[in-house]
Scaffold this motif. Structure first.
Motif, PDB file in Angstrom:
ATOM      1  N   GLY A  37       0.824  -1.150   0.034  1.00 24.57           N
ATOM      2  CA  GLY A  37       0.016   0.004  -0.064  1.00 24.57           C
ATOM      3  C   GLY A  37       0.825   1.048  -0.052  1.00 24.57           C
ATOM      4  N   LEU A  38       2.073   1.176   0.768  1.00 28.33           N
ATOM      5  CA  LEU A  38       2.848   2.407   0.913  1.00 28.33           C
ATOM      6  C   LEU A  38       3.487   2.548  -0.495  1.00 28.33           C
ATOM      7  CD1 LEU A  38       4.448   1.944   4.219  1.00 28.33           C
ATOM      8  CD2 LEU A  38       2.947   3.922   3.565  1.00 28.33           C
ATOM      9  N   GLY A  39       3.948   1.490  -1.294  1.00 37.32           N
ATOM     10  CA  GLY A  39       4.420   1.612  -2.668  1.00 37.32           C
ATOM     11  C   GLY A  39       3.572   2.156  -3.504  1.00 37.32           C
ATOM     12  N   THR A  40       2.225   1.753  -3.685  1.00 41.50           N
ATOM     13  CA  THR A  40       1.400   2.396  -4.408  1.00 41.50           C
ATOM     14  C   THR A  40       1.395   3.865  -4.303  1.00 41.50           C
ATOM     15  OG1 THR A  40      -0.754   1.927  -3.035  1.00 41.50           O
ATOM     16  CG2 THR A  40      -0.170   0.283  -4.591  1.00 41.50           C
ATOM     17  N   LEU A  41       1.217   4.281  -3.077  1.00 43.13           N
ATOM     18  CA  LEU A  41       1.139   5.650  -2.649  1.00 43.13           C
ATOM     19  C   LEU A  41       2.450   6.448  -3.045  1.00 43.13           C
ATOM     20  CD1 LEU A  41      -0.488   5.511   1.014  1.00 43.13           C
ATOM     21  CD2 LEU A  41      -1.650   6.329  -1.318  1.00 43.13           C
ATOM     22  N   ASP A  42       3.660   5.957  -3.037  1.00 42.74           N
ATOM     23  CA  ASP A  42       4.821   6.638  -3.408  1.00 42.74           C
ATOM     24  C   ASP A  42       4.929   6.531  -5.075  1.00 42.74           C
ATOM     25  OD1 ASP A  42       6.332   7.271  -1.110  1.00 42.74           O
ATOM     26  OD2 ASP A  42       6.684   5.319  -0.529  1.00 42.74           O
ATOM     27  N   SER A  43       4.499   5.524  -5.567  1.00 36.75           N
ATOM     28  CA  SER A  43       4.407   5.595  -7.034  1.00 36.75           C
ATOM     29  C   SER A  43       3.351   6.714  -7.693  1.00 36.75           C
ATOM     30  CB  SER A  43       4.003   4.122  -7.364  1.00 36.75           C
ATOM     31  OG  SER A  43       3.844   4.037  -8.870  1.00 36.75           O
ATOM     32  N   ALA A  44       2.339   6.771  -6.752  1.00 36.92           N
ATOM     33  CA  ALA A  44       1.466   7.767  -7.541  1.00 36.92           C
ATOM     34  C   ALA A  44       2.030   9.299  -7.218  1.00 36.92           C
ATOM     35  CB  ALA A  44      -0.038   7.787  -6.602  1.00 36.92           C
ATOM     36  N   ALA A  45       2.977   9.335  -6.166  1.00 35.59           N
ATOM     37  CA  ALA A  45       3.494  10.698  -5.765  1.00 35.59           C
ATOM     38  C   ALA A  45       4.712  10.812  -6.481  1.00 35.59           C
ATOM     39  CB  ALA A  45       3.530  10.559  -4.070  1.00 35.59           C
ATOM     40  N   LYS A  46       4.978   9.827  -7.430  1.00 35.10           N
ATOM     41  CA  LYS A  46       6.439   9.999  -8.028  1.00 35.10           C
ATOM     42  C   LYS A  46       7.454   9.785  -7.032  1.00 35.10           C
ATOM     43  CE  LYS A  46       4.105  12.295 -11.849  1.00 35.10           C
ATOM     44  NZ  LYS A  46       3.806  10.814 -12.775  1.00 35.10           N
ATOM     45  N   ASN A  47       7.473   9.243  -5.931  1.00 37.35           N
ATOM     46  CA  ASN A  47       8.465   9.146  -5.075  1.00 37.35           C
ATOM     47  C   ASN A  47       9.092   7.633  -5.625  1.00 37.35           C
ATOM     48  OD1 ASN A  47       7.920  11.358  -3.599  1.00 37.35           O
ATOM     49  ND2 ASN A  47       6.755  10.130  -2.465  1.00 37.35           N
ATOM     50  N   THR A  48       9.915   7.618  -6.694  1.00 39.67           N
ATOM     51  CA  THR A  48      10.148   6.344  -7.572  1.00 39.67           C
ATOM     52  C   THR A  48      10.992   5.481  -6.506  1.00 39.67           C
ATOM     53  OG1 THR A  48      11.828   7.593  -8.643  1.00 39.67           O
ATOM     54  CG2 THR A  48       9.642   7.451  -9.711  1.00 39.67           C
ATOM     55  N   ARG A  49      12.180   5.982  -6.112  1.00 35.86           N
ATOM     56  CA  ARG A  49      12.984   5.256  -5.074  1.00 35.86           C
ATOM     57  C   ARG A  49      12.362   4.622  -3.985  1.00 35.86           C
ATOM     58  NH1 ARG A  49      18.494   8.093  -3.542  1.00 35.86           N
ATOM     59  NH2 ARG A  49      18.629   8.202  -5.657  1.00 35.86           N
ATOM     60  N   GLU A  50      11.468   5.224  -3.227  1.00 31.18           N
ATOM     61  CA  GLU A  50      10.899   4.821  -2.128  1.00 31.18           C
ATOM     62  C   GLU A  50       9.646   3.701  -2.805  1.00 31.18           C
ATOM     63  OE1 GLU A  50      11.197   7.619  -2.746  1.00 31.18           O
ATOM     64  OE2 GLU A  50      12.124   8.860  -1.109  1.00 31.18           O
ATOM     65  N   ALA A  51       9.143   3.649  -3.939  1.00 29.63           N
ATOM     66  CA  ALA A  51       8.065   3.053  -4.299  1.00 29.63           C
ATOM     67  C   ALA A  51       8.842   1.663  -4.710  1.00 29.63           C
ATOM     68  CB  ALA A  51       7.426   3.533  -5.726  1.00 29.63           C
ATOM     69  N   GLU A  52       9.862   1.778  -5.498  1.00 26.47           N
ATOM     70  CA  GLU A  52      10.776   0.451  -5.856  1.00 26.47           C
ATOM     71  C   GLU A  52      11.212  -0.171  -4.519  1.00 26.47           C
ATOM     72  OE1 GLU A  52      14.643  -1.000  -7.977  1.00 26.47           O
ATOM     73  OE2 GLU A  52      14.216   1.122  -8.120  1.00 26.47           O
ATOM     74  N   ALA A  53      11.538   0.465  -3.504  1.00 25.38           N
ATOM     75  CA  ALA A  53      12.080  -0.233  -2.287  1.00 25.38           C
ATOM     76  C   ALA A  53      10.820  -0.907  -1.618  1.00 25.38           C
ATOM     77  CB  ALA A  53      12.673   0.667  -1.386  1.00 25.38           C
ATOM     78  N   ALA A  54       9.683  -0.314  -1.527  1.00 26.52           N
ATOM     79  CA  ALA A  54       8.506  -1.021  -1.014  1.00 26.52           C
ATOM     80  C   ALA A  54       7.852  -2.083  -1.845  1.00 26.52           C
ATOM     81  CB  ALA A  54       7.286   0.153  -0.778  1.00 26.52           C
ATOM     82  N   TYR A  55       8.082  -2.117  -3.145  1.00 25.43           N
ATOM     83  CA  TYR A  55       7.573  -3.220  -4.153  1.00 25.43           C
ATOM     84  C   TYR A  55       8.170  -4.295  -3.523  1.00 25.43           C
ATOM     85  CZ  TYR A  55       4.024  -0.120  -6.456  1.00 25.43           C
ATOM     86  OH  TYR A  55       3.089   0.699  -6.720  1.00 25.43           O
ATOM     87  N   ARG A  56       9.802  -4.241  -3.783  1.00 27.77           N
ATOM     88  CA  ARG A  56      10.648  -5.149  -3.620  1.00 27.77           C
ATOM     89  C   ARG A  56      10.623  -5.680  -2.111  1.00 27.77           C
ATOM     90  NH1 ARG A  56      13.496  -5.763  -7.829  1.00 27.77           N
ATOM     91  NH2 ARG A  56      13.950  -4.173  -9.262  1.00 27.77           N
ATOM     92  N   GLN A  57      10.264  -5.051  -1.374  1.00 26.36           N
ATOM     93  CA  GLN A  57      10.137  -5.568   0.082  1.00 26.36           C
ATOM     94  C   GLN A  57       9.004  -6.301   0.074  1.00 26.36           C
ATOM     95  OE1 GLN A  57      10.334  -2.698   3.252  1.00 26.36           O
ATOM     96  NE2 GLN A  57      10.177  -4.455   4.898  1.00 26.36           N
ATOM     97  N   ALA A  58       8.098  -5.820  -0.358  1.00 25.63           N
ATOM     98  CA  ALA A  58       6.603  -6.719  -0.443  1.00 25.63           C
ATOM     99  C   ALA A  58       6.650  -7.751  -1.137  1.00 25.63           C
ATOM    100  CB  ALA A  58       5.462  -5.740  -0.936  1.00 25.63           C
ATOM    101  N   MET A  59       7.652  -7.806  -2.274  1.00 25.47           N
ATOM    102  CA  MET A  59       7.819  -9.028  -3.200  1.00 25.47           C
ATOM    103  C   MET A  59       8.815 -10.061  -2.352  1.00 25.47           C
ATOM    104  SD  MET A  59       9.157  -8.717  -7.349  1.00 25.47           S
ATOM    105  CE  MET A  59      10.535  -7.706  -6.747  1.00 25.47           C
ATOM    106  N   THR A  60       9.531  -9.623  -1.658  1.00 26.08           N
ATOM    107  CA  THR A  60      10.318 -10.393  -0.986  1.00 26.08           C
ATOM    108  C   THR A  60       9.449 -11.349  -0.129  1.00 26.08           C
ATOM    109  OG1 THR A  60      12.321  -9.255  -1.295  1.00 26.08           O
ATOM    110  CG2 THR A  60      12.068 -10.986   0.545  1.00 26.08           C
ATOM    111  N   ILE A  61       8.645 -10.775   0.432  1.00 25.20           N
ATOM    112  CA  ILE A  61       7.638 -11.610   1.636  1.00 25.20           C
ATOM    113  C   ILE A  61       6.845 -12.480   0.834  1.00 25.20           C
ATOM    114  CG2 ILE A  61       5.776 -10.965   3.107  1.00 25.20           C
ATOM    115  CD1 ILE A  61       6.959  -8.476   4.005  1.00 25.20           C
ATOM    116  N   ARG A  62       6.108 -11.956  -0.035  1.00 25.22           N
ATOM    117  CA  ARG A  62       5.519 -12.660  -1.051  1.00 25.22           C
ATOM    118  C   ARG A  62       5.817 -14.024  -1.604  1.00 25.22           C
ATOM    119  NH1 ARG A  62      -0.252 -12.402   0.103  1.00 25.22           N
ATOM    120  NH2 ARG A  62      -0.661 -10.068   0.151  1.00 25.22           N
ATOM    121  N   GLN A  63       7.239 -13.526  -2.034  1.00 31.55           N
ATOM    122  CA  GLN A  63       7.912 -14.975  -2.801  1.00 31.55           C
ATOM    123  C   GLN A  63       8.200 -15.775  -1.922  1.00 31.55           C
ATOM    124  OE1 GLN A  63       9.144 -15.374  -6.371  1.00 31.55           O
ATOM    125  NE2 GLN A  63       8.859 -17.267  -5.243  1.00 31.55           N
TER     126      GLN A  63
END
Length: 204
Positions: free
Chosen positions: A80-106
């Motif tokens: 959820g934080l990743g989607t908000l950062d992506s919408a706000a164009k906080n690309t570095r933060e969004a990528e980090a959030a997605y990768r962290q969520a992805m690690t857990i989901r994997q």
């Protein structure tokens, strides 16, 4: 913040930080509120809710690292934080959030291969990373992420053919790849991807 949720008394949960089950319900309530706030366009309130969820759920995961429920909900909060950062164009933060969520989901997908939700959200992480990279002009990275999302979604639609939402996600991945192939001048691959998009959409 008032939580329109019959499953948890937020006040009681906040007073009992030593009760993991109540804390898990509190984290889930924050996530639901984050989703609601996101849907109505209240990004600041949504961020607060997702951050509160993360702060509640992270200690639970550290205390019980094998608890799939805690891991799942922590991944949801971070996503959820990743989607908000992506919408706000906080690309570095969004990528980090997605990768962290992805690690857990994997990790969850590996441990619980019969639980489709983990692969579903793993695909969403890859898809969102693809969109993020495309917006940054990192086309090759975007293609790589979208191709992974596509493979995951093919598996899901094959395993669960009666789920139209899974097929819609698959069509979205083909459409995303078609746009990326267009960006890179791969006309044959673009045409094939667009044909698959139409075929799937017509079957929904």
């Amino acid at each position: 913040k008032e939580y329109p949720d019959r499953y948890v008394d937020v006040g009681i949960a906040e007073q009992h930080s030593d009760v993991p089950s109540l804390q898990a319900e509190l984290g889930e309530a924050h996530i639901r509120m984050g989703i609601i706030e996101s849907e109505i366009g209240s990004s600041t309130a949504a961020r607060t809710a997702f951050e509160q969820a993360r702060s509640v759920l992270q200690p639970l995961v550290e205390q019980e690292p094998d608890n799939a429920r805690y891991q799942t909900k922590l991944a949801d909060a971070i996503f959820g934080l990743g989607t908000l950062d992506s919408a706000a164009k906080n690309t570095r933060e969004a990528e980090a959030a997605y990768r962290q969520a992805m690690t857990i989901r994997q990790r969850l997908a590996n441990e619980y291969p019969d639980v489709a939700e983990h692969r579903l959200y793993l695909a969403k992480c890859h898809n969102n990373l693809a969109n993020l990279f495309r917006n940054q002009g990192e086309t090759s990275l975007a293609v790589a992420e979208q191709e992974v999302a596509l493979v995951l979604r093919v598996v899901l639609t094959t395993s669960y053919p009666a789920r139209p939402d899974y097929r819609a996600d698959l069509a979205s991945s083909y459409d995303g790849l078609a746009n990326l192939y267009f960006d890179t001048g791969q006309r044959d691959r673009e045409e094939q991807a667009r044909l698959r998009t139409v075929e799937i959409q017509q079957g929904l």
